[in-house]
Design a protein around this motif. Structure first.
Motif, short mmCIF file in Angstrom:
data_model
loop_
_atom_site.label_atom_id
_atom_site.label_comp_id
_atom_site.label_asym_id
_atom_site.label_seq_id
_atom_site.Cartn_x
_atom_site.Cartn_y
_atom_site.Cartn_z
N THR A 120 -4.05 -7.61 -5.69
CA THR A 120 -5.34 -7.21 -5.11
C THR A 120 -6.23 -8.40 -4.80
OG1 THR A 120 -6.21 -6.88 -7.35
CG2 THR A 120 -5.32 -4.95 -6.24
N LYS A 146 -11.24 -2.87 2.79
CA LYS A 146 -11.11 -1.85 1.75
C LYS A 146 -10.94 -0.46 2.37
CE LYS A 146 -13.27 0.10 -2.38
NZ LYS A 146 -12.76 1.42 -2.11
N ASP A 147 -11.68 -0.20 3.47
CA ASP A 147 -11.55 1.10 4.15
C ASP A 147 -10.14 1.29 4.69
OD1 ASP A 147 -14.33 1.64 3.78
OD2 ASP A 147 -14.79 0.34 5.47
N VAL A 155 0.87 -1.19 0.00
CA VAL A 155 0.00 0.00 0.00
C VAL A 155 0.90 1.23 0.00
CG1 VAL A 155 -1.99 -1.06 1.12
CG2 VAL A 155 -0.18 -0.07 2.53
N LEU A 168 -11.18 -7.75 0.47
CA LEU A 168 -11.53 -6.36 0.74
C LEU A 168 -12.87 -6.21 1.45
CD1 LEU A 168 -10.35 -4.71 -2.60
CD2 LEU A 168 -9.22 -4.66 -0.38
N VAL A 182 -7.35 -0.11 3.48
CA VAL A 182 -6.45 0.11 2.34
C VAL A 182 -6.58 1.55 1.84
CG1 VAL A 182 -5.98 -0.55 -0.06
CG2 VAL A 182 -6.38 -2.32 1.67
N ASP A 183 -7.84 2.03 1.72
CA ASP A 183 -8.07 3.41 1.26
C ASP A 183 -7.44 4.42 2.20
OD1 ASP A 183 -9.44 2.41 -0.90
OD2 ASP A 183 -11.44 2.80 -0.07
N ALA A 184 -7.51 4.15 3.53
CA ALA A 184 -6.94 5.06 4.52
C ALA A 184 -5.42 5.14 4.41
CB ALA A 184 -7.34 4.62 5.93
N CYS A 185 -4.82 4.14 3.78
CA CYS A 185 -3.36 4.12 3.59
C CYS A 185 -2.96 4.53 2.18
CB CYS A 185 -2.82 2.72 3.91
SG CYS A 185 -2.92 2.35 5.67
N GLY A 190 -4.35 3.62 -0.75
CA GLY A 190 -4.64 2.67 -1.82
C GLY A 190 -3.48 1.73 -2.12
#
Length: 199
Positions: free
Chosen positions: A91, A76-77, A61, A96, A79-82, A84
């Motif tokens: 993937t 998924k949240d 990430v 996720l 991963v997004d917070a890091c 992407g």
């Protein structure tokens, strides 16, 4: 001054003092009540924090590390917070949709390295589908079947099955030494076979 008047003055003074004390205590009580209300705010703030979870995101990430998420968040949240996925991220290697709990670790694996164009890994299938030939006595522990693995020193049919089971569950061996993770293969057995195995 007559005794009666003196007694009355003393009595009035005592009553005045008592009234003043009661008024002062009442005023202090109001102040205490205000302070108590003000002190209640951190309790409300703490209840908000209790609805958060803290997870550690590692691997492929953009900004790995510890992140705070709302309770009930998914992988998924995290991963997004890091920031992407990295371009090298596999993937499919992380679920996720997985619901996260406080204190868990989410690891995003990287894609397996691809052999350079025009070159196949030793013992791996080539573009034509045929496996590249190995020197006599050498065994590719990532592609060999039970019969081939059985030829290795110290490996019998049962151990050959275990190697294939390990490979199926964990993916291809990343280094020859990783074969020691198979139950029953220790340092002594590895020393006997290490010159006979390749990836």
């Amino acid at each position: 001054m007559p005794m009666f008047k003196k007694s009355m003055l003393v009595l009035l003074a005592v009553v005045a003092l008592a009234a003043g004390g009661a008024f002062y205590a009442g005023a202090r009580g109001q102040d205490d009540a205000v302070e108590l209300d003000a002190g209640a705010a951190p309790v409300r703030e703490m209840s908000v924090k209790e609805s958060e979870i803290v997870v550690y995101v590692a691997g492929a990430v953009n900004h790995p590390g510890v992140v705070r998420l709302a309770e009930g968040a998914r992988a998924k949240d995290a991963v997004d917070a890091c920031g992407g996925f990295l371009p090298t991220a596999d993937t499919n290697g992380v679920n996720l949709a997985q619901k996260l709990k406080d204190g868990v670790q989410v690891t995003v694996p990287e894609k397996a390295p691809v052999a350079a164009e025009g070159r196949a890994a030793q013992g791996a299938p080539t573009a034509s589908g045929a496996a590249r030939s190995l020197p006599d006595g050498m065994v590719n522990i990532n592609t060999a079947d039970e019969k081939e693995l059985d030829k290795l020193p110290g490996i019998g049919p049962a151990m050959a099955k275990r190697i294939i089971e390990y490979r199926t569950e964990n993916g291809a061996f990343q280094s020859p030494e990783e074969i020691k993770r198979v139950k029953g293969i220790g340092d002594a057995k590895y020393e006997k076979m290490k010159d006979k195995i390749v990836l």
